[in-house]
Design a protein around this motif. Structure first.
Motif, mmCIF file in Angstrom:
data_model
loop_
_atom_site.group_PDB
_atom_site.id
_atom_site.type_symbol
_atom_site.label_atom_id
_atom_site.label_comp_id
_atom_site.label_asym_id
_atom_site.label_seq_id
_atom_site.Cartn_x
_atom_site.Cartn_y
_atom_site.Cartn_z
ATOM 1 N N ARG A 70 9.879 1.224 4.762
ATOM 2 C CA ARG A 70 10.076 1.377 6.275
ATOM 3 C C ARG A 70 10.060 3.054 6.262
ATOM 4 O O ARG A 70 9.534 3.533 7.449
ATOM 5 C CB ARG A 70 11.523 0.992 6.627
ATOM 6 C CG ARG A 70 11.725 1.163 8.219
ATOM 7 C CD ARG A 70 10.706 0.365 8.918
ATOM 8 N NE ARG A 70 10.987 0.554 10.469
ATOM 9 C CZ ARG A 70 9.911 0.712 11.275
ATOM 10 N NH1 ARG A 70 8.786 0.489 11.184
ATOM 11 N NH2 ARG A 70 10.355 0.728 12.767
ATOM 12 N N HIS A 71 10.569 3.649 5.309
ATOM 13 C CA HIS A 71 10.500 5.308 5.477
ATOM 14 C C HIS A 71 9.288 5.824 5.498
ATOM 15 O O HIS A 71 8.895 6.609 6.333
ATOM 16 C CB HIS A 71 11.427 5.773 4.250
ATOM 17 C CG HIS A 71 11.415 7.391 4.002
ATOM 18 N ND1 HIS A 71 10.576 7.991 3.762
ATOM 19 C CD2 HIS A 71 12.385 8.148 4.616
ATOM 20 C CE1 HIS A 71 10.712 9.391 3.875
ATOM 21 N NE2 HIS A 71 11.946 9.466 4.369
ATOM 22 N N ALA A 72 8.401 5.096 4.625
ATOM 23 C CA ALA A 72 7.005 5.695 4.410
ATOM 24 C C ALA A 72 6.374 5.389 5.608
ATOM 25 O O ALA A 72 5.552 6.219 6.143
ATOM 26 C CB ALA A 72 6.371 4.837 3.202
ATOM 27 N N GLN A 73 6.378 4.377 6.377
ATOM 28 C CA GLN A 73 5.875 4.021 7.628
ATOM 29 C C GLN A 73 6.250 5.229 8.756
ATOM 30 O O GLN A 73 5.362 5.442 9.530
ATOM 31 C CB GLN A 73 6.334 2.614 8.235
ATOM 32 C CG GLN A 73 5.698 1.362 7.568
ATOM 33 C CD GLN A 73 5.988 0.175 7.889
ATOM 34 O OE1 GLN A 73 7.132 -0.027 8.445
ATOM 35 N NE2 GLN A 73 4.972 -0.635 8.016
ATOM 36 N N ALA B 92 9.730 -5.514 11.749
ATOM 37 C CA ALA B 92 9.289 -4.332 11.796
ATOM 38 C C ALA B 92 8.326 -3.594 11.136
ATOM 39 O O ALA B 92 7.502 -3.240 11.481
ATOM 40 C CB ALA B 92 10.448 -3.067 12.106
ATOM 41 N N ILE B 93 8.482 -3.808 9.594
ATOM 42 C CA ILE B 93 7.692 -3.414 8.736
ATOM 43 C C ILE B 93 6.193 -4.266 8.758
ATOM 44 O O ILE B 93 5.091 -3.748 8.770
ATOM 45 C CB ILE B 93 8.163 -3.554 7.336
ATOM 46 C CG1 ILE B 93 9.219 -2.645 7.027
ATOM 47 C CG2 ILE B 93 6.970 -3.623 6.246
ATOM 48 C CD1 ILE B 93 9.828 -2.785 5.787
ATOM 49 N N GLU C 279 4.924 -5.434 11.306
ATOM 50 C CA GLU C 279 4.431 -5.177 12.606
ATOM 51 C C GLU C 279 4.109 -3.721 12.589
ATOM 52 O O GLU C 279 3.209 -3.160 13.633
ATOM 53 C CB GLU C 279 5.062 -5.457 13.969
ATOM 54 C CG GLU C 279 5.619 -6.976 14.076
ATOM 55 C CD GLU C 279 6.399 -7.341 15.179
ATOM 56 O OE1 GLU C 279 7.088 -6.266 15.708
ATOM 57 O OE2 GLU C 279 6.700 -8.454 15.465
ATOM 58 N N GLY C 280 4.412 -2.911 11.486
ATOM 59 C CA GLY C 280 4.067 -1.576 11.582
ATOM 60 C C GLY C 280 2.892 -1.108 10.984
ATOM 61 O O GLY C 280 2.022 -1.923 10.856
ATOM 62 N N VAL C 281 2.594 0.185 10.741
ATOM 63 C CA VAL C 281 1.405 0.691 10.040
ATOM 64 C C VAL C 281 1.327 0.487 8.746
ATOM 65 O O VAL C 281 2.450 0.070 7.927
ATOM 66 C CB VAL C 281 1.447 2.196 10.448
ATOM 67 C CG1 VAL C 281 1.621 2.622 12.245
ATOM 68 C CG2 VAL C 281 2.478 2.984 9.669
ATOM 69 N N THR C 282 0.066 0.605 8.169
ATOM 70 C CA THR C 282 -0.331 0.461 7.001
ATOM 71 C C THR C 282 0.045 1.835 6.400
ATOM 72 O O THR C 282 0.300 3.035 6.838
ATOM 73 C CB THR C 282 -1.624 -0.093 6.736
ATOM 74 O OG1 THR C 282 -2.571 1.006 7.143
ATOM 75 C CG2 THR C 282 -2.082 -1.272 7.032
ATOM 76 N N LEU C 283 0.047 1.748 4.886
ATOM 77 C CA LEU C 283 0.458 3.081 4.219
ATOM 78 C C LEU C 283 -0.539 3.807 3.900
ATOM 79 O O LEU C 283 -1.491 3.357 3.104
ATOM 80 C CB LEU C 283 1.561 2.663 2.783
ATOM 81 C CG LEU C 283 2.701 1.635 3.142
ATOM 82 C CD1 LEU C 283 3.318 1.466 1.891
ATOM 83 C CD2 LEU C 283 3.581 2.473 4.035
ATOM 84 N N ARG C 284 -0.587 5.145 4.409
ATOM 85 C CA ARG C 284 -1.641 6.005 3.779
ATOM 86 C C ARG C 284 -1.197 6.578 2.458
ATOM 87 O O ARG C 284 -2.234 7.146 1.801
ATOM 88 C CB ARG C 284 -1.699 6.991 4.917
ATOM 89 C CG ARG C 284 -2.327 6.552 6.222
ATOM 90 C CD ARG C 284 -2.692 7.785 7.261
ATOM 91 N NE ARG C 284 -1.619 8.652 7.292
ATOM 92 C CZ ARG C 284 -0.442 8.868 7.817
ATOM 93 N NH1 ARG C 284 -0.562 7.716 8.898
ATOM 94 N NH2 ARG C 284 0.272 9.818 7.981
ATOM 95 N N VAL D 171 1.080 -4.088 4.570
ATOM 96 C CA VAL D 171 1.199 -2.798 4.552
ATOM 97 C C VAL D 171 0.317 -1.826 3.466
ATOM 98 O O VAL D 171 0.096 -0.970 3.778
ATOM 99 C CB VAL D 171 2.749 -2.415 4.594
ATOM 100 C CG1 VAL D 171 3.565 -2.948 5.459
ATOM 101 C CG2 VAL D 171 3.164 -2.718 2.790
ATOM 102 N N ARG D 172 -0.320 -2.692 2.800
ATOM 103 C CA ARG D 172 -1.247 -2.341 1.765
ATOM 104 C C ARG D 172 -2.260 -1.350 2.322
ATOM 105 O O ARG D 172 -3.132 -1.581 3.134
ATOM 106 C CB ARG D 172 -1.919 -3.484 0.921
ATOM 107 C CG ARG D 172 -2.855 -3.117 -0.133
ATOM 108 C CD ARG D 172 -3.800 -4.130 -0.476
ATOM 109 N NE ARG D 172 -2.770 -5.524 -1.139
ATOM 110 C CZ ARG D 172 -2.752 -5.415 -2.526
ATOM 111 N NH1 ARG D 172 -3.023 -4.492 -3.237
ATOM 112 N NH2 ARG D 172 -1.770 -6.360 -2.852
ATOM 113 N N GLY D 173 -2.292 -0.071 1.811
ATOM 114 C CA GLY D 173 -3.238 0.832 2.305
ATOM 115 C C GLY D 173 -4.449 0.785 1.555
ATOM 116 O O GLY D 173 -4.625 0.082 0.647
#
Length: 267
Positions: free
Chosen positions: A115-118, A193-194, A196-201, A227-229
């Motif tokens: 969640r922090h990384a997002q 929330a994770i 539904e959140g963004v993938t990890l860059r 979340v896999r980038g």
């Protein structure tokens, strides 16, 4: 043995107890996010290995955990814990502005790390996830009970080394009581929330034990896949239980972690 320095850091939830390990002239910061019910003092061996790889290791006790204030294992909003973690990162980065930060999260601390990384991807150079709570978690089934039963974590599920379980049971800073409903509800909301959140860059390494009963690898994978980038690596260890950093092959696990970090940071 490298003795940690202990301090208090002001964060959104109030103050946190923070341990720091360093041997001088560090080349990167390892920010550790511990798991549910435990505390950063259980990461002494891990910290020493990281310091040996030229890290400055910074590890807060989350609110309601270890030496930090708050009702034990109680939080009602996981994002507050995440912002506490970010406040610690800002503090240590302000003191060492030229050092890249690698966020290392175990179990529930892995959920906080994702969640922090997002939310703060640009502040991190890499992320390491050890048996993270992601996707689905069977413990959340307790929310359906009218009264949550007092079912503490079985210490035998932590590691194939029985001493790890004995030390866990005897540790006065570890919570050995029941899960609390507001905490479980907050975890449930955070997982949503994770998902539904963004993938990890940010470059990410996921490590997991094949025989992890507390946080089964298959359940975590359902969240990892969301979340896999582009730059994502994984190691699943045969026979490994939940605490890979305390497992019988812990040197192998830390070696894989440090290989990943060294590659990403060019150290």
């Amino acid at each position: 043995m490298i003795e940690p320095t202990e301090r208090e850091v002001t964060v959104p939830s109030g103050t946190l107890a923070v341990r720091t390990w360093s041997a001088g002239n560090p080349r990167w910061i390892a920010l550790l996010s511990h798991g549910y019910g435990e505390h950063s003092g259980r990461y002494q061996w891990v910290a020493e290995q990281l310091v040996g790889a030229q890290a400055l290791v910074c590890a807060p006790d989350h609110v309601g955990h270890g030496k930090s204030p708050g009702e034990r294992v109680l939080f009602s909003d996981a994002d507050t814990v995440v912002e506490d973690l970010e406040a610690v990162r800002r503090t240590i980065s302000a003191e060492h502005p030229d050092l890249p930060v690698v966020l290392i999260g175990h179990s529930l601390g892995g959920m906080f790390a994702v969640r922090h990384a997002q939310k703060h991807q640009d502040s991190l150079s890499a992320v390491v996830l050890s048996a993270p709570v992601l996707g689905t978690w069977h413990v959340l089934d307790l929310l359906e009970a009218e009264e949550i039963p007092d079912t503490p974590i079985d210490p035998s599920t932590l590691s194939r080394d029985p001493q790890v379980g004995r030390d866990y049971v005897d540790d006065p800073l570890v919570w050995h009581g029941a899960f609390k409903r507001p905490t479980l509800a907050a975890i449930d909301r955070c997982l949503t929330a994770i998902n539904e959140g963004v993938t990890l860059r940010v470059p990410t390494l996921w490590v997991h034990g094949e025989d992890d009963e507390l946080v089964p690898e298959a359940d975590t994978r359902t969240g990892i896949d969301r979340v896999r980038g582009f730059e994502f690596h994984e190691h699943v260890y045969p026979g490994g239980r939940h605490e890979l950093f305390n497992e019988t092959n812990r040197a192998e696990v830390l070696g894989d972690v440090l290989t990943f970090v060294g590659r990403e940071l060019n150290t």
